[in-house]
Enzyme design. Structure first.
Site, short mmCIF file in Angstrom:
data_model
loop_
_atom_site.label_atom_id
_atom_site.label_comp_id
_atom_site.label_asym_id
_atom_site.label_seq_id
_atom_site.Cartn_x
_atom_site.Cartn_y
_atom_site.Cartn_z
N ASP A 4 0.86 -1.17 0.00
CA ASP A 4 0.00 0.00 0.00
C ASP A 4 0.91 1.24 0.00
O ASP A 4 2.11 1.14 0.23
CB ASP A 4 -0.98 -0.02 1.19
CG ASP A 4 -2.21 0.84 0.90
OD1 ASP A 4 -2.15 1.69 -0.01
OD2 ASP A 4 -3.23 0.69 1.60
C1 BGC Z 1 -5.10 3.23 -0.15
C2 BGC Z 1 -5.16 2.19 -1.24
C3 BGC Z 1 -4.90 2.82 -2.56
C4 BGC Z 1 -3.58 3.54 -2.51
C5 BGC Z 1 -3.23 4.21 -3.79
C6 BGC Z 1 -3.85 4.07 -0.22
O1 BGC Z 1 -3.92 5.13 0.67
O2 BGC Z 1 -5.18 2.58 1.08
O3 BGC Z 1 -6.40 1.55 -1.23
O4 BGC Z 1 -4.92 1.84 -3.57
O5 BGC Z 1 -3.65 4.54 -1.52
O6 BGC Z 1 -4.12 5.21 -4.08
#
Ligand code: BGC
Length: 733
Positions: free
Chosen positions: A253
């Site tokens: 993530d």
């Molecule tokens: C979120 C993810 C997301 C990623 C990229 C993160 O803050 O938890 O779900 O895919 O950002 O945008």
């Protein structure tokens, strides 16, 4: 698309001709320099350039690139988010996943996946981060709307359908692995979960989607049993690779998805996203300290390239044109989904007949009231935000549907007397209330991230770094970049976990005023999961859960209220009668224990009845199970059931099969959505593989086949008093 005449292109051709992608990937990794291999371990953009772009709106302007090595023609991947569509460009905003979960319609979800996959490619992305399948453990979870529901089987089937559709055009990424079911504390919380709860409740849907062939898995921010998910050997290697045989790539993530360079590589995290950060700073020291090896690095890169090669033929297909974004066909699909998702929770008689469906011919004036009646309200304002070119609000949808027939007026309802006056002058009042992205959604900042800023590398631009630190440390006003174009702001979504499971006091007051002025008052609830409504529900004859319904949501709500479409949504979560029936939820928790008990089976264990059970939704017609039976045949439980429509309108039902050991708890193991014409009966045939009833043995760390007498319950919802129960001795099967 891969450049021709390169080593990668030759490998892709061999894979297309039948060669093994992993052997081809290994050979390519053998041709790479150390620097090239290390380049593939994280996102391709430098940290601060990338972060500034992300913070001022680039987040939703272009994909995130990673693992591209031009010398060998390796295309890498270009990531874009979801799940309610593609977050780049004027894309189709579909209803949120929780709404789509309420359709129980796998074919529809697959078609949505296909549309999303096409739009993803049209904006230049190749990896879709929108298969979000964390379990809804508690309805306060701020990102509840991004998943499909509380039940692992149901969530897994919907996520697999989305994956199938997306992967006709691109690669899909399932997230967040694992046990990421709270938002504000996601960067800090350590979830303690025993092996049975982990494998039976928090992982089966991920396994289902891995079995579907998903290209990628995104690790979660939180820790599980003391290991950060982005560097957890238990999750990323023991379970994902060794037990499940996952052959794709694992990405982290964003930004704070891992803490330590070496352990993350050794644990099986292939790519740190989205920028060069922890690994870039710490890999030399980690290698020197023996925290990871060159072989671990080669393995990570091989995983990524294997995945690219596996999808090389799909990605070689020409991208659809930009006109596929929010195309008429995709908007029609969004409307179909929003229509099928609406859940009719209550429909009492007024003047001798149910208030819904409304008879258009009886309507001269309709009042559409409430703070959400005529606003663009698509849900989360963070990573899942889709910039649809336009949004049909509930007011606009009802006005369009009654154009030339009735006068449709709207008012936000902040003046209760004025709203009551409008309601009193109307034949029907529709009150649209609930939440927005300010109430629930992604949360970045405040105490959740303040302590993490030291993980960031030093910046070449000290002012920018200081500004970012301030934004991430507090719920301050967004920083305005003095050098950027007007309106660009450095800021992140602050929705977070919900503070309350109820409507706001002013919404409840509005419902009361409107209902006292007009007995035909219908409440439409906009929310990402369960809302407790007991304090006002008896004031009104009809309630519809209409969700963050996407860009066509207003048309859908009009279609359902006017009976141009049947309300066929069924809740994919429990609405409890009392909040105390739910598991504990502390949005500031640093530690949480996830046991096996939430959702409808927690209520069953504790003997509580739900206000609205899992699987529940009313219809405009009179549907019933007229027959149901179950038998073991060829190693499966074969369920046959018939739904009779005793009413005068066509109807849609969802036949649900629950099963478990006699004396134990039954959980969902199968379902089928079925359409039944007026006066007709429709048959369904549902196959349940016996391994859906297997139990995890925490001592042997393996699954144990189900034994003994099991109860199979065929029902229309989890508390259906007319459910048909069949006992089967699995030992005789
Ligand atoms: C979120 C993810 C997301 C990623 C990229 C993160 O803050 O938890 O779900 O895919 O950002 O945008």
């Amino acid at each position: 698309m891969a450049a021709q005449g390169t080593e990668y292109a030759a490998a892709a051709r061999r894979v297309a001709a039948g060669a093994d992608p992993r052997s081809e990937a290994s050979a390519l990794v053998g041709l790479m320099t150390d620097d090239e291999r290390r380049w593939c371990l994280d996102g391709d953009l430098p940290f601060w350039t990338g972060l500034e772009d992300l913070g001022v709106g680039g987040y939703h302007r272009r994909p995130f690139p990673a693992a591209r090595v031009d010398r060998l023609g390796i295309p890498g991947f270009a990531f874009s988010d979801g799940p309610r569509g593609v977050v780049i460009g004027p894309a189709t905003a579909f209803p949120v996943s929780m709404a789509r979960g309420a359709t129980w319609d796998l074919d529809l979800e697959e078609r949505i996946g296909e549309a999303i996959g096409a739009e993803l490619r049209a904006v230049g992305a190749t990896l879709y981060g929108g298969v979000c399948v964390n379990i809804l453990r508690h309805p306060a979870w701020g990102r509840a709307q991004e998943t499909y529901g509380e039940d692992p089987f149901h969530v897994g089937e919907l996520g697999a359908a989305l994956t199938r559709g997306v992967q006709r055009h691109a690669m899909a990424c399932v997230k967040h692995f694992a046990a990421n079911s709270m938002e504000n504390a996601r960067f800090t919380v350590d979830v303690t979960v025993d092996e049975v709860a982990l494998h039976e409740v928090y992982l089966p849907h991920f396994k289902r989607i891995v079995d579907e062939g998903v290209a990628s898995v995104m690790s979660a921010y939180n820790a599980v049993n003391g290991e950060w998910c982005g560097q957890s050997p238990t999750l990323l290697t023991d379970i994902l690779r060794d037990e499940w045989g996952f052959d794709g790539m694992v990405i982290s993530d964003w930004i704070f998805g891992l803490r330590d360079a070496g352990p993350s590589v050794a644990a099986g995290l292939d790519v740190e996203m989205p920028y060069r950060m922890i690994r870039h700073a710490g890999l030399d020291a980690a290698l020197a300290a023996g925290q990871c090896t060159d072989d671990d690095i080669a393995e990570a890169v091989t995983n990524t390239i294997t995945t690219l090669l596996r999808f090389a033929d799909v990605l070689a297909e020409p991208s659809p044109g930009i006109e596929s974004l929010a195309s008429p066909a995709h908007r029609a699909l969004a409307r179909e989904a929003a229509t099928k998702a609406a859940v009719l929770l209550r429909n009492e008689a007024v003047g001798g007949r149910p208030v819904l469906p409304l008879a258009a011919e009886d309507l001269a004036r309709v009042a559409v009231l409430g703070s959400l009646a005529d606003v663009r309200n698509l849900g989360d304002g963070g990573s899942s935000d889709v910039w649809a070119p336009e949004v049909v609000t509930p007011f606009a949808g009802i006005r369009d549907a009654l154009a030339g027939r009735a006068d449709v007026v709207t008012d936000p309802g902040s003046d209760l007397d004025a709203a009551a006056r409008l309601a009193g002058q109307a034949d029907v009042a529709v009150v649209v209330v609930g939440y927005t992205k300010a109430d629930e959604g992604e949360f970045i900042g405040g105490s959740g991230t303040a302590h993490l800023v030291d993980l960031m590398p030093g910046a070449d631009d000290p002012d920018l770094e200081a500004a970012f630190r301030a934004v991430l440390a507090a719920d301050t006003e967004p920083y305005v970049n003095p050098n950027s174009t007007a309106g660009d702001q450095l800021g992140f979504s602050k929705g977070g976990d919900r503070a309350s499971l109820r409507l706001r006091d002013d919404d409840v007051a509005l419902i009361g005023s409107v209902a006292s002025a007009n007995p035909r008052t219908i409440v439409a609830i906009v929310a990402g999961s369960a809302v407790l409504i007991d304090e006002w529900v008896d004031l009104v004859p009809a309630v519809v859960q209409s969700w963050y319904a996407g860009m066509e949501g207003g048309h859908a709500v009009a279609d359902v209220l006017l009976g141009r479409a049947e309300p066929s949504g069924r809740l994919a979560f429990t609405v409890p009668a009392d909040e105390s029936h739910l598991p504990e939820f502390d949005r500031e928790a640093t530690e949480a224990t996830y046991d096996q008990w939430h959702g409808y089976w927690r209520l069953a264990r504790d003997g509580h009845r739900a206000a609205f059970p899992f699987g529940f939704g009313l219809s405009y017609t009179d549907l019933a199970l007229s027959h149901a039976d179950a038998a073991i045949l060829a190693g499966e439980i074969q369920v046959t059931a018939s739904v009779v429509n005793r009413g005068e309108r066509p109807g849609v039902d969802v036949v649900q099969v629950y099963a478990g050991p006699v004396g134990g708890i039954s959980r969902l193991v199968g379902f089928a959505r079925v359409e039944v014409d007026a006066g007709q009966t429709a048959d369904v045939d549902i196959r349940v593989a016996l391994n859906r009833l297997a139990r995890r043995d925490p001592t042997a760390h393996e699954w144990v086949a189900p034994q003994g007498v099991h109860r199979v319950v065929v029902a229309r919802h989890a508390e259906d008093p007319a459910a048909v129960q069949v006992e089967l001795d699995l030992d005789l099967g």
